[in-house]
Enzyme design. Structure first.
Site, mmCIF file in Angstrom:
data_model
loop_
_atom_site.group_PDB
_atom_site.id
_atom_site.type_symbol
_atom_site.label_atom_id
_atom_site.label_comp_id
_atom_site.label_asym_id
_atom_site.label_seq_id
_atom_site.Cartn_x
_atom_site.Cartn_y
_atom_site.Cartn_z
ATOM 1 N N ASN A 13 0.879 -1.172 0.000
ATOM 2 C CA ASN A 13 0.000 0.000 0.000
ATOM 3 C C ASN A 13 0.919 1.225 0.000
ATOM 4 O OD1 ASN A 13 -1.836 2.028 0.459
ATOM 5 N ND2 ASN A 13 -2.290 1.454 2.580
ATOM 6 N N LYS A 15 0.145 4.239 -0.313
ATOM 7 C CA LYS A 15 -0.505 5.456 0.216
ATOM 8 C C LYS A 15 -0.232 6.620 -0.737
ATOM 9 C CE LYS A 15 0.126 3.433 4.710
ATOM 10 N NZ LYS A 15 0.007 3.573 6.128
ATOM 11 N N HIS A 99 -9.586 1.155 4.648
ATOM 12 C CA HIS A 99 -8.321 1.322 5.386
ATOM 13 C C HIS A 99 -8.571 2.241 6.582
ATOM 14 C CE1 HIS A 99 -4.217 2.451 6.340
ATOM 15 N NE2 HIS A 99 -3.836 1.384 5.673
ATOM 16 N N GLU A 101 -6.966 4.568 7.780
ATOM 17 C CA GLU A 101 -6.697 6.000 7.540
ATOM 18 C C GLU A 101 -7.905 6.666 6.885
ATOM 19 O OE1 GLU A 101 -2.943 5.521 5.513
ATOM 20 O OE2 GLU A 101 -2.003 4.967 7.418
ATOM 21 N N GLU A 171 -5.655 -5.290 10.347
ATOM 22 C CA GLU A 171 -4.673 -4.230 10.532
ATOM 23 C C GLU A 171 -4.935 -3.499 11.850
ATOM 24 O OE1 GLU A 171 -2.661 -2.998 6.735
ATOM 25 O OE2 GLU A 171 -4.363 -1.677 6.926
ATOM 26 N N GLY A 177 2.153 1.968 10.700
ATOM 27 C CA GLY A 177 3.115 3.067 10.573
ATOM 28 C C GLY A 177 3.785 3.459 11.883
ATOM 29 N N SER A 217 3.153 -2.477 10.262
ATOM 30 C CA SER A 217 4.615 -2.512 10.439
ATOM 31 C C SER A 217 5.220 -3.878 10.119
ATOM 32 C CB SER A 217 4.990 -2.046 11.857
ATOM 33 O OG SER A 217 4.533 -0.725 12.074
#
Ligand code: PEP
Length: 257
Positions: A13, A15, A99, A101, A171, A177, A217
């Protein structure tokens, strides 16, 4: 991983990173590494604008191109949006949906995730549905309840014969991250819980066919341990997917018979 029943998938991904030139170079570098990956599918989810360059560069290789979002309608007055049909037409095979985010920054709800999943399947795409808890939720012991609910809602109206095109990515938000990774046991426990939801709703055979990824991660040092869990069938990788060499090493770790 369990190759008898389902595919191992390593998905990057990107991003909002890498321009078209960088995408081309990345794919050229990844090509020989991906070619070795007999036992593992390789996916790169790139920014919308980089899709044409990435699809062109990945043509004839083992690398499939994915998008990071889609709209649930097929067309119409939705300024700034991209439909699943448009993605499919551009050569996209996978799309990340829900996701954390986007749930956080764009207010995406489980219901919206469900609408997008149905639209993606309708357009012939393979949705990668993201689920996972915050650290507070984990500390409060509600991880499994939350994930069960997220998976159930995301899959409402998905037929049994469509399920094999669905991938679910566990996730944990606290691991994305941050450099903190779920332990293999934590990832395996949630993966097993997702598989159980699928079994209850679609039966054992269909449930066995779904690849469940871990994301948060994942890197060259922890990939093999995480992937050794029976219900971790691959990874959704952010940071470590921006470097072709590290991404290639994760593919290598996943490419085990
Ligand atoms: C992600 O964004 O889906 C992700 C898992 O990111 P990272 O690997 O950087 O934690």
């Amino acid at each position: 991983m369990n190759l008898r029943y389902r595919k191992t998938i390593i998905a990057g991904n990107w991003k909002m990173n890498l321009n078209a030139e960088a995408a081309k170079q990345f794919i050229a570098q990844l090509k020989p590494l991906a070619a070795e990956a007999k036992w593992c599918d390789v996916v790169l989810c790139v920014p919308f604008l980089q899709i044409p360059a990435a699809v062109k560069a990945a043509k004839g290789t083992k690398i499939a191109i994915g998008a990071q979002n889609c709209h649930f309608e097929t067309k119409g007055a939705y300024t700034g949006e991209i439909s699943c049909a448009m993605l499919a037409e551009a050569g996209v095979k996978y799309v990340i949906i829900g996701h954390s985010e986007r749930r956080r920054d764009c207010g995406e709800t489980d219901r919206l995730v469900n609408q997008k999943v149905l639209a993606a399947l309708q357009a012939g795409l393979r949705p990668i549905i993201c689920v996972g808890e915050t650290l507070e939720m984990r500390d409060n012991g509600v991880t499994l309840d939350l994930v069960r609910m997220q998976v159930k809602v995301a899959l409402r109206g998905v037929m049994q014969d469509q399920l094999r095109r669905v991938t679910i990515a566990y996730e944990p938000i606290w691991a994305i991250g941050t450099g903190y990774t779920a332990t293999a046991e934590q990832a395996g426990e949630v993966g097993g819980c997702i598989r159980e939801v699928l079994r209850q709703n679609y039966g054992a055979r269909a449930a066995r066919s779904v690849s469940i990824l871990y994301g948060g991660s994942m890197n060259t040092s922890n990939a093999a341990t995480l992937l050794a869990q029976p219900d971790v069938d691959g990874g959704l990788i952010g940071g470590a997917s921006l470097n072709a060499e590290s991404f290639g090493k994760i593919i290598e770790a996943a490419n085990q018979e």
